[in-house]
Design an enzyme around this catalytic site. Structure first.
Site, PDB file in Angstrom:
ATOM      1  CG  PHE A  90      -1.897   1.151   1.233  1.00  0.00           C
ATOM      2  CD1 PHE A  90      -2.866   1.256   0.249  1.00  0.00           C
ATOM      3  CD2 PHE A  90      -1.823   2.133   2.199  1.00  0.00           C
ATOM      4  CE1 PHE A  90      -3.752   2.322   0.237  1.00  0.00           C
ATOM      5  CE2 PHE A  90      -2.708   3.203   2.204  1.00  0.00           C
ATOM      6  CZ  PHE A  90      -3.678   3.295   1.218  1.00  0.00           C
ATOM      7  CG  ASP A 161       3.915  -1.311   6.810  1.00  0.00           C
ATOM      8  OD1 ASP A 161       2.971  -1.633   7.553  1.00  0.00           O
ATOM      9  OD2 ASP A 161       3.764  -0.566   5.827  1.00  0.00           O
ATOM     10  CG  HIS A 164      -1.384  -6.074   5.999  1.00  0.00           C
ATOM     11  ND1 HIS A 164      -1.079  -6.399   4.687  1.00  0.00           N
ATOM     12  CD2 HIS A 164      -1.898  -4.818   5.955  1.00  0.00           C
ATOM     13  CE1 HIS A 164      -1.379  -5.385   3.893  1.00  0.00           C
ATOM     14  NE2 HIS A 164      -1.864  -4.404   4.643  1.00  0.00           N
ATOM     15  CD  GLN A 187      -8.532   1.296   6.950  1.00  0.00           C
ATOM     16  OE1 GLN A 187      -8.117   0.138   7.066  1.00  0.00           O
ATOM     17  NE2 GLN A 187      -9.556   1.602   6.172  1.00  0.00           N
ATOM     18  CE  LYS A 190      -4.260  -1.826   7.691  1.00  0.00           C
ATOM     19  NZ  LYS A 190      -4.999  -0.889   6.838  1.00  0.00           N
ATOM     20  NE  ARG A 219       4.566  21.115  26.961  1.00  0.00           N
ATOM     21  CZ  ARG A 219       3.410  21.685  27.286  1.00  0.00           C
ATOM     22  NH1 ARG A 219       2.357  21.525  26.478  1.00  0.00           N
ATOM     23  NH2 ARG A 219       3.284  22.399  28.377  1.00  0.00           N
ATOM     24  CE1 TYR A 226       2.726  25.203  26.435  1.00  0.00           C
ATOM     25  CE2 TYR A 226       3.309  26.915  28.006  1.00  0.00           C
ATOM     26  CZ  TYR A 226       2.358  26.079  27.430  1.00  0.00           C
ATOM     27  OH  TYR A 226       1.062  26.139  27.856  1.00  0.00           O
ATOM     28  NE  ARG A 236      -1.074  15.321  22.417  1.00  0.00           N
ATOM     29  CZ  ARG A 236      -0.661  16.550  22.077  1.00  0.00           C
ATOM     30  NH1 ARG A 236       0.645  16.818  22.035  1.00  0.00           N
ATOM     31  NH2 ARG A 236      -1.529  17.504  21.789  1.00  0.00           N
TER      32      ARG A 236
END
Length: 388
Positions: A90, A161, A164, A187, A190, A219, A226, A236
């Site tokens: 993909f 990767d 799958h 996703q 999946k 951070r 900061y 996140r």
């Protein structure tokens, strides 16, 4: 239901959910903090997912493509570097490289497992190669023994990767026990899902710490002033997605067990149909979660293959054409492509070229159906192959 044969092809729906997702969503809602820095769902999911895959460190992120980008960035991938990727995958596998300003170098896959060919990988390593990306196609592990040897000898790290490969095992070892960064996708289609989402498994403290910083805009976790220590972005995961994924993880084992039972039957039935060749399974992959049931019809050509897929869909089977070889897309050549022509890459990657035109895949919910439905799928496919 098949309109031509009347066969029961009402497979289980996907995504699946029950009271676990409802409970988790309410739990996340009522805790009063809906982002990972104040809530507890993402932290809990990272522990549970990491334990399940044997990983010392896990980081939940926004999606699988971001998971790849983050893992690659931690490995130092950026302008002036190259990453070896499969030509058949993909497009996110290559785009994650290219979004970082690096060059994605496509190499060929094996004709039977559709996974990265170690011989082609070794030939493609050059002075700018910063990482090698094996993609565990449909849950079938790449040859991790050969690739690990190449990585050790070349000092070029692997990044798996594993979008799958939830719950997969290679010679008894889980994805997180293979000593390299690995990434997952959640996703909608999946093997476990919150609509979107991703995760990165890190093999050591240093890469994990770097990954957390970069996924949190550079951070530190406890920062109040900061003091952004690195470049990065906001990758996140939110608390609601994590709550859903905790419930999804709880039923993954049982679903894999059903698919592992149904898949050999389907493969045998498909192999008995003239012209149909199911994806091979490397016996060293001793647990395959079967994200897709894939098969080839060598020589059929892209036009007839697409017509066959359309006919299967009309019969009620969730069928899809295989991924287009990445070098056969306009997106691949927009930025971060090697200094070759399309045809140059095609000549180097004949297996990827062929698979992308003659391969079909069935949604994994087919393998959650009954044994009779597996026989029905094969019977419908045999009929369709005979008339397309």
């Amino acid at each position: 239901m098949s309109p031509r044969t009347g066969r029961d092809l009402d497979f289980p729906t996907w995504p699946q959910y029950d009271g676990g997702e409802y409970t988790g969503l309410v739990r996340a809602l009522e805790q009063g903090q809906w982002w990972r820095m104040g809530g507890g769902e993402v932290d809990a999911f990272e522990r549970e997912f990491g334990d399940y895959h044997g990983a010392p460190h896990t980081l939940a992120v926004t999606n699988g493509t971001h998971a790849l980008e983050l893992g690659l960035e931690v490995l130092g991938v950026g302008p002036g570097t190259e990453v070896i990727v499969p030509a058949f995958t993909f497009i996110s596998s290559s785009q994650a490289v290219q979004r970082l300003g690096a060059v994605a170098v496509p190499v060929d896959v094996t004709p039977d497992t559709y996974c990265l060919d170690p011989v082609a990988v070794e030939a493609a390593i050059g002075p700018r190669t910063r990482a090698i990306m094996p993609v565990h196609m449909a849950g079938q592990f790449c040859d991790m023994d050969a690739l690990a040897k190449i990585a050790d000898e070349s000092a070029v790290p692997l990044i798996q990767d594993a979008a799958h490969a939830h719950g997969a095992r290679w010679q008894g070892r889980r994805v997180g026990e293979l000593g390299s960064i690995a990434t997952f996708s959640f996703q909608n289609g999946k093997l476990m899902t919150a609509g979107e989402g991703g995760a990165v498994l890190f093999p050591d403290d240093a890469t994990s710490a770097a990954g957390f910083l970069r996924h949190n805009c550079g951070r530190p976790r406890a920062d109040r002033g900061y003091f952004h220590r690195t470049s990065g972005s906001n990758f996140r995961m939110n608390e609601f997605s994590a709550a859903v994924l905790r419930a999804q993880l709880s039923r993954l084992d049982a679903q894999i067990a059903v698919r592992e039972e149904r898949a050999p039957l389907l493969a045998d039935l498909l192999a008995a149909i003239p012209g149909v060749v199911p994806q091979a399974r490397d016996p060293r992959c001793d647990r395959k979660p079967h994200y897709m049931a894939m098969f080839r019809l060598p020589g059929i050509g892209e036009h007839r293959r697409n017509a066959l897929v359309d006919a299967l869909v009309e019969e009620g089977i969730p069928a899809f054409a295989a991924f287009r070889a990445i070098h056969r897309t306009d997106a691949f050549w927009e930025t971060g492509a090697p200094e070759e022509s399309v045809e140059d890459v095609a000549r180097r990657c004949p297996n990827a070229e062929a698979i992308s035109t003659d391969c079909v895949w069935l949604h994994h919910r087919v393998l959650l159906g009954s044994e009779q439905q597996i026989h029905d799928v094969a019977a419908v496919l045999a009929d369709v192959v005979g008339r397309v």
